[in-house]
Design a protein around this motif. Sequence first.
Motif, PDB file in Angstrom:
ATOM      1  N   TRP A  85      13.901  -7.784 -18.775  1.00 42.78           N
ATOM      2  CA  TRP A  85      14.429  -8.296 -20.032  1.00 42.78           C
ATOM      3  C   TRP A  85      15.909  -7.954 -20.039  1.00 42.78           C
ATOM      4  O   TRP A  85      16.306  -6.827 -20.263  1.00 42.78           O
ATOM      5  N   ALA A  86      16.753  -8.949 -19.796  1.00 44.51           N
ATOM      6  CA  ALA A  86      18.171  -8.699 -19.540  1.00 44.51           C
ATOM      7  C   ALA A  86      18.872  -8.028 -20.707  1.00 44.51           C
ATOM      8  O   ALA A  86      19.716  -7.145 -20.512  1.00 44.51           O
ATOM      9  N   GLU A  87      18.569  -8.438 -21.935  1.00 39.26           N
ATOM     10  CA  GLU A  87      19.265  -7.890 -23.097  1.00 39.26           C
ATOM     11  C   GLU A  87      18.951  -6.418 -23.332  1.00 39.26           C
ATOM     12  O   GLU A  87      19.750  -5.706 -23.951  1.00 39.26           O
ATOM     13  N   SER A  88      17.821  -5.947 -22.873  1.00 38.33           N
ATOM     14  CA  SER A  88      17.428  -4.555 -23.109  1.00 38.33           C
ATOM     15  C   SER A  88      17.584  -3.665 -21.881  1.00 38.33           C
ATOM     16  O   SER A  88      17.684  -2.446 -22.010  1.00 38.33           O
ATOM     17  N   GLY A  89      17.573  -4.266 -20.698  1.00 36.56           N
ATOM     18  CA  GLY A  89      17.598  -3.474 -19.472  1.00 36.56           C
ATOM     19  C   GLY A  89      16.234  -2.999 -19.021  1.00 36.56           C
ATOM     20  O   GLY A  89      16.116  -2.325 -17.987  1.00 36.56           O
ATOM     21  N   LEU A  90      15.166  -3.345 -19.754  1.00 35.88           N
ATOM     22  CA  LEU A  90      13.818  -2.887 -19.418  1.00 35.88           C
ATOM     23  C   LEU A  90      13.175  -3.803 -18.383  1.00 35.88           C
ATOM     24  O   LEU A  90      13.302  -5.027 -18.452  1.00 35.88           O
ATOM     25  N   VAL A  91      12.468  -3.213 -17.432  1.00 37.46           N
ATOM     26  CA  VAL A  91      11.654  -3.972 -16.494  1.00 37.46           C
ATOM     27  C   VAL A  91      10.294  -4.197 -17.146  1.00 37.46           C
ATOM     28  O   VAL A  91       9.574  -3.240 -17.426  1.00 37.46           O
ATOM     29  N   LEU A  92       9.947  -5.454 -17.390  1.00 38.91           N
ATOM     30  CA  LEU A  92       8.710  -5.771 -18.095  1.00 38.91           C
ATOM     31  C   LEU A  92       7.522  -5.937 -17.161  1.00 38.91           C
ATOM     32  O   LEU A  92       6.376  -5.823 -17.600  1.00 38.91           O
ATOM     33  N   ALA A  93       7.766  -6.253 -15.902  1.00 36.37           N
ATOM     34  CA  ALA A  93       6.660  -6.448 -14.955  1.00 36.37           C
ATOM     35  C   ALA A  93       7.167  -6.186 -13.549  1.00 36.37           C
ATOM     36  O   ALA A  93       8.327  -6.474 -13.231  1.00 36.37           O
ATOM     37  N   ASP A  94       6.305  -5.638 -12.728  1.00 31.05           N
ATOM     38  CA  ASP A  94       6.652  -5.386 -11.328  1.00 31.05           C
ATOM     39  C   ASP A  94       5.423  -5.614 -10.463  1.00 31.05           C
ATOM     40  O   ASP A  94       4.283  -5.491 -10.935  1.00 31.05           O
ATOM     41  N   GLU A  95       5.648  -5.959  -9.216  1.00 39.93           N
ATOM     42  CA  GLU A  95       4.555  -6.148  -8.265  1.00 39.93           C
ATOM     43  C   GLU A  95       5.010  -5.677  -6.899  1.00 39.93           C
ATOM     44  O   GLU A  95       5.993  -6.186  -6.348  1.00 39.93           O
ATOM     45  N   PHE A  96       4.299  -4.702  -6.360  1.00 39.48           N
ATOM     46  CA  PHE A  96       4.575  -4.237  -5.005  1.00 39.48           C
ATOM     47  C   PHE A  96       3.981  -5.242  -4.017  1.00 39.48           C
ATOM     48  O   PHE A  96       2.822  -5.639  -4.156  1.00 39.48           O
ATOM     49  N   ARG A  97       4.791  -5.657  -3.028  1.00 34.51           N
ATOM     50  CA  ARG A  97       4.342  -6.688  -2.099  1.00 34.51           C
ATOM     51  C   ARG A  97       4.737  -6.340  -0.676  1.00 34.51           C
ATOM     52  O   ARG A  97       5.730  -5.651  -0.423  1.00 34.51           O
TER      53      ARG A  97
ATOM     54  N   PRO B 272      16.086  -5.443 -31.672  1.00 36.21           N
ATOM     55  CA  PRO B 272      16.955  -6.391 -30.972  1.00 36.21           C
ATOM     56  C   PRO B 272      16.883  -7.774 -31.592  1.00 36.21           C
ATOM     57  O   PRO B 272      16.003  -8.078 -32.396  1.00 36.21           O
ATOM     58  N   GLY B 273      17.814  -8.629 -31.186  1.00 31.48           N
ATOM     59  CA  GLY B 273      17.827 -10.002 -31.656  1.00 31.48           C
ATOM     60  C   GLY B 273      16.671 -10.793 -31.074  1.00 31.48           C
ATOM     61  O   GLY B 273      15.862 -10.275 -30.296  1.00 31.48           O
ATOM     62  N   PRO B 274      16.579 -12.071 -31.409  1.00 30.63           N
ATOM     63  CA  PRO B 274      15.427 -12.879 -30.997  1.00 30.63           C
ATOM     64  C   PRO B 274      15.463 -13.346 -29.548  1.00 30.63           C
ATOM     65  O   PRO B 274      14.486 -13.868 -29.053  1.00 30.63           O
ATOM     66  N   THR B 275      16.599 -13.135 -28.868  1.00 24.21           N
ATOM     67  CA  THR B 275      16.761 -13.678 -27.517  1.00 24.21           C
ATOM     68  C   THR B 275      16.119 -12.775 -26.475  1.00 24.21           C
ATOM     69  O   THR B 275      16.371 -11.566 -26.445  1.00 24.21           O
ATOM     70  N   VAL B 276      15.317 -13.366 -25.608  1.00 26.94           N
ATOM     71  CA  VAL B 276      14.729 -12.664 -24.471  1.00 26.94           C
ATOM     72  C   VAL B 276      15.038 -13.459 -23.212  1.00 26.94           C
ATOM     73  O   VAL B 276      14.530 -14.560 -23.027  1.00 26.94           O
ATOM     74  N   THR B 277      15.895 -12.911 -22.372  1.00 25.58           N
ATOM     75  CA  THR B 277      16.210 -13.532 -21.082  1.00 25.58           C
ATOM     76  C   THR B 277      15.438 -12.792 -20.002  1.00 25.58           C
ATOM     77  O   THR B 277      15.659 -11.596 -19.793  1.00 25.58           O
ATOM     78  N   LEU B 278      14.523 -13.498 -19.339  1.00 25.18           N
ATOM     79  CA  LEU B 278      13.707 -12.896 -18.289  1.00 25.18           C
ATOM     80  C   LEU B 278      14.344 -13.214 -16.939  1.00 25.18           C
ATOM     81  O   LEU B 278      14.390 -14.368 -16.516  1.00 25.18           O
ATOM     82  N   ASP B 279      14.858 -12.185 -16.286  1.00 27.38           N
ATOM     83  CA  ASP B 279      15.479 -12.340 -14.975  1.00 27.38           C
ATOM     84  C   ASP B 279      14.486 -11.942 -13.891  1.00 27.38           C
ATOM     85  O   ASP B 279      13.854 -10.877 -13.976  1.00 27.38           O
ATOM     86  N   VAL B 280      14.360 -12.781 -12.881  1.00 26.93           N
ATOM     87  CA  VAL B 280      13.364 -12.593 -11.832  1.00 26.93           C
ATOM     88  C   VAL B 280      14.072 -12.374 -10.500  1.00 26.93           C
ATOM     89  O   VAL B 280      14.995 -13.124 -10.146  1.00 26.93           O
ATOM     90  N   ASP B 281      13.650 -11.360  -9.762  1.00 28.86           N
ATOM     91  CA  ASP B 281      14.243 -11.131  -8.439  1.00 28.86           C
ATOM     92  C   ASP B 281      13.373 -10.158  -7.660  1.00 28.86           C
ATOM     93  O   ASP B 281      12.618  -9.377  -8.233  1.00 28.86           O
TER      94      ASP B 281
ATOM     95  N   LYS C  51      22.729 -13.043 -13.885  1.00 25.87           N
ATOM     96  CA  LYS C  51      21.636 -12.168 -13.454  1.00 25.87           C
ATOM     97  C   LYS C  51      22.083 -11.187 -12.378  1.00 25.87           C
ATOM     98  O   LYS C  51      21.409 -10.179 -12.140  1.00 25.87           O
ATOM     99  N   ALA C  52      23.245 -11.468 -11.755  1.00 28.02           N
ATOM    100  CA  ALA C  52      23.765 -10.522 -10.768  1.00 28.02           C
ATOM    101  C   ALA C  52      24.105  -9.179 -11.406  1.00 28.02           C
ATOM    102  O   ALA C  52      24.069  -8.143 -10.746  1.00 28.02           O
ATOM    103  N   GLY C  53      24.429  -9.197 -12.709  1.00 31.55           N
ATOM    104  CA  GLY C  53      24.739  -7.952 -13.399  1.00 31.55           C
ATOM    105  C   GLY C  53      23.557  -7.348 -14.123  1.00 31.55           C
ATOM    106  O   GLY C  53      23.710  -6.329 -14.804  1.00 31.55           O
ATOM    107  N   THR C  54      22.386  -7.945 -14.005  1.00 33.07           N
ATOM    108  CA  THR C  54      21.205  -7.428 -14.697  1.00 33.07           C
ATOM    109  C   THR C  54      20.123  -7.051 -13.686  1.00 33.07           C
ATOM    110  O   THR C  54      20.009  -5.896 -13.296  1.00 33.07           O
ATOM    111  N   ILE C  55      19.324  -8.010 -13.258  1.00 34.34           N
ATOM    112  CA  ILE C  55      18.207  -7.692 -12.374  1.00 34.34           C
ATOM    113  C   ILE C  55      18.675  -7.179 -11.015  1.00 34.34           C
ATOM    114  O   ILE C  55      18.064  -6.271 -10.446  1.00 34.34           O
ATOM    115  N   GLU C  56      19.769  -7.715 -10.494  1.00 31.96           N
ATOM    116  CA  GLU C  56      20.258  -7.206  -9.212  1.00 31.96           C
ATOM    117  C   GLU C  56      20.815  -5.799  -9.368  1.00 31.96           C
ATOM    118  O   GLU C  56      20.747  -4.991  -8.435  1.00 31.96           O
TER     119      GLU C  56
END
Length: 328
Positions: free
Chosen positions: A52-64, A15-24, A220-225
């Motif tokens: 990671w919005a550009e890849s669609g991968l969830v990089l971290a999660d926390e059950f709360r 992938p390219g150098p851009t990493v957009t981290l979407d949090v929700d 981010k409505a079209g990515t993390i949500e």
Amino acid sequence: MVQHATRAYVSAVAPGPTVTLDVDAHLVESSKQSALPTYEGFRGYQPLFVEWAESGLVLADEFRDGNVPAGQKVRELVDEAHASLPARPDGAAWQVSVRSDSAAYEQATLDHWDRRGWRFAVSADMSQPLHRECVGLPFEAWQAWTTEAKGVVREWAEVPFVPSRASEQRDTQPYRYLAIRVRTPQGVLFGDGSTVKHFAVVTNDWETAGQELLEWQRGKAGTIEHVNHILKGELAAGVYPSDKFGANAAWLRLQVLTHNLLELLKATALDPAYRQARPKRLRFAIFTQFGRVVRHARQQIVRLTTRALAAIVGPGLRRLRACAWVAP
């Protein structure tokens, strides 16, 4: 396992150098005894994710638990997500940006991201001082954005707002505030009886045009949500099997791993037509198309359908052989 999927994606897709981290975070209603009240009034859980919005991968999660404040440990989870990124093949640094709703609107969190050199755009809490500044803007300060359904008008403006910062220094760069005004057509009211609503976004990006930045933050409505919807509605993160916190946390992690493996499959082995496919479509278009197991001459074989061989298996094998992380 999350890091392994990320490394495989970077190696295979380059992938390219851009990493957009979407949090929700999302709310999951539950009637279990261990479930605690959420801010919506019902009992349940409130897991938090970083994608990671550009890849669609969830990089971290926390059950709360459901009663955990939305902004708790957002900074730490984003740091964890960033730490899971492998080094780029060319050795350069990732260009990191963060998008979030108002859960991340905390001075220490914004300052932390700014010190790391990350661009951010976060929905701001509409405090009384900020609201006064938005309402007091002159008419000519507002710029047209879009006209939405039923004639609702959306506008934006720059807001000269600088909140107090406890640890502010003389050379501290102030953050940029962008106001959003939503107006209804004449004679039409919102549910609370008002005709105008104000929102705001805070960012450390002073270069990007205001409307472009707001549209990027809104993306981010079209990515993390979208990921939240898939995890809850099409995988199994909408119902938790146990009354024990640790078991439910493990259950959530399994759903995240499943999601990431599907994203990796779509990015490396399937036709581009399936890149945005959701699990339900993959289930009927891919996973049920291979054929059946038969026995012949003391051998057990899989007899493939013509469609599976031509449209799925053949192209998939060619793509996998081309990946650096899979041996031919």
